[in-house]
Design a protein around this motif. Sequence first.
Motif, PDB file in Angstrom:
ATOM      1  N   UNK A 151       4.877   4.279  -8.317  1.00 45.18           N
ATOM      2  CA  UNK A 151       4.318   5.562  -7.919  1.00 45.18           C
ATOM      3  C   UNK A 151       5.418   6.556  -7.570  1.00 45.18           C
ATOM      4  N   UNK A 152       5.280   7.773  -8.109  1.00 45.14           N
ATOM      5  CA  UNK A 152       6.130   8.904  -7.756  1.00 45.14           C
ATOM      6  C   UNK A 152       5.250  10.016  -7.211  1.00 45.14           C
ATOM      7  N   UNK A 153       5.634  10.574  -6.061  1.00 40.54           N
ATOM      8  CA  UNK A 153       4.929  11.706  -5.482  1.00 40.54           C
ATOM      9  C   UNK A 153       5.735  12.981  -5.700  1.00 40.54           C
ATOM     10  N   UNK A 154       5.052  14.039  -6.120  1.00 33.17           N
ATOM     11  CA  UNK A 154       5.640  15.369  -6.243  1.00 33.17           C
ATOM     12  C   UNK A 154       4.816  16.334  -5.397  1.00 33.17           C
ATOM     13  N   UNK A 157       2.314   5.839 -12.116  1.00 35.28           N
ATOM     14  CA  UNK A 157       1.565   7.038 -11.734  1.00 35.28           C
ATOM     15  C   UNK A 157       2.502   8.096 -11.153  1.00 35.28           C
ATOM     16  N   UNK A 158       2.235   9.353 -11.499  1.00 33.80           N
ATOM     17  CA  UNK A 158       2.869  10.499 -10.869  1.00 33.80           C
ATOM     18  C   UNK A 158       1.750  11.317 -10.231  1.00 33.80           C
ATOM     19  N   UNK A 159       1.774  11.422  -8.907  1.00 35.41           N
ATOM     20  CA  UNK A 159       0.708  12.102  -8.180  1.00 35.41           C
ATOM     21  C   UNK A 159       1.259  13.377  -7.539  1.00 35.41           C
ATOM     22  N   UNK A 160       0.551  14.478  -7.737  1.00 33.51           N
ATOM     23  CA  UNK A 160       1.032  15.791  -7.330  1.00 33.51           C
ATOM     24  C   UNK A 160       0.158  16.375  -6.232  1.00 33.51           C
ATOM     25  N   UNK A 161       0.772  16.733  -5.113  1.00 35.99           N
ATOM     26  CA  UNK A 161       0.095  17.428  -4.008  1.00 35.99           C
ATOM     27  C   UNK A 161      -1.243  16.780  -3.649  1.00 35.99           C
ATOM     28  N   UNK A 162      -1.198  15.493  -3.424  1.00 33.62           N
ATOM     29  CA  UNK A 162      -2.426  14.818  -3.043  1.00 33.62           C
ATOM     30  C   UNK A 162      -2.470  14.604  -1.538  1.00 33.62           C
ATOM     31  N   UNK A 163      -3.654  14.227  -1.065  1.00 29.59           N
ATOM     32  CA  UNK A 163      -3.870  13.910   0.354  1.00 29.59           C
ATOM     33  C   UNK A 163      -5.071  12.996   0.428  1.00 29.59           C
ATOM     34  N   UNK A 221       2.518  10.070   3.092  1.00 29.29           N
ATOM     35  CA  UNK A 221       2.178   9.046   2.102  1.00 29.29           C
ATOM     36  C   UNK A 221       3.441   8.362   1.564  1.00 29.29           C
ATOM     37  N   UNK A 222       4.502   9.137   1.356  1.00 23.27           N
ATOM     38  CA  UNK A 222       5.751   8.544   0.858  1.00 23.27           C
ATOM     39  C   UNK A 222       6.296   7.520   1.849  1.00 23.27           C
ATOM     40  N   UNK A 249       8.997   7.135  -3.867  1.00 20.17           N
ATOM     41  CA  UNK A 249       9.812   8.339  -3.973  1.00 20.17           C
ATOM     42  C   UNK A 249       8.956   9.595  -3.856  1.00 20.17           C
ATOM     43  N   UNK A 250       9.506  10.607  -3.191  1.00 16.11           N
ATOM     44  CA  UNK A 250       8.871  11.912  -3.069  1.00 16.11           C
ATOM     45  C   UNK A 250       9.903  12.977  -3.414  1.00 16.11           C
ATOM     46  N   UNK A 251       9.562  13.861  -4.356  1.00 12.04           N
ATOM     47  CA  UNK A 251      10.425  14.989  -4.698  1.00 12.04           C
ATOM     48  C   UNK A 251       9.671  16.277  -4.358  1.00 12.04           C
TER      49      UNK A 251
END
Length: 257
Positions: free
Chosen positions: A195-198, A99-105, A214-215, A221-223
């Motif tokens: 999981x990757x966070x962007x 999963x790649x999750x973008x700007x989540x909360x 969350x990271x 990983x968070x970029x």
Amino acid sequence: MTTWVLLRGLMRESRHWGDFPARFQQAAGAGRVLCLDFPGNGQLHAEHSLSSVDAMADYCHQQLQAQGVSEPVQILAVSLGAMVALAWANRYPEDLQRMVLINTSVAPHNPFYHRLRPANYPALIATMLFGSRSQREQLILRITSNLHTEEQSKDIVARWTAYAQKNPISVGNILRQLLAAMRFRAPPYSGKVPLLLLAGEHDRLVNVTCSRRLARQWHCSLHLHPTAGHDLPLDDATWVIQQVLAWQADFSSPPVL
């Protein structure tokens, strides 16, 4: 065949991806890219939106079966779509490869005043519930995107308004989706689905602190994009694709002996 599933956020639909799916499919060499709309949005605008994120995850699981997808898929999801991806991974981990999750909360890890910046409350309530379609789309663009000229912004708002006129979302469905997002509490992250966070450092809708927290919580990983906002695929599609490809390459690299 590699299948990527793209999930949008609150009040958004497949067309809001623009040309991102085609660019992503070509760059990633994906066999298939599925852009799923949640009930109440897009071509499903006449249906009642589901009032829980878990129900949205169940819907996505069913859509894989309906589309004849049997192998595990990879997900790229924004905002509310990312919440659905987390619920999906918890309920049907065998469906997902990564999963790649973008700007989540998500609750309980992020406080409500970080999940939705309080400065946006008055405009969101007034415009989402009582504004015209054009006013609604102007507001959404203003608080979710940073990197467009005035001329580009006008073109985007015109397109989005045309989508809203063809497939209007009802106030009732807006409220159901908001309720689903507010009530969702993230299940414990098992790590079974990588999981990757962007995130965009200048997200004016959701505080970037949410992704940082969350990271740390999930040890993933968070970029961070230094200038983009909430709608990262809109603000800098090239950057998003580069981060995903680099992350994928890490999985395919041989181990260091």
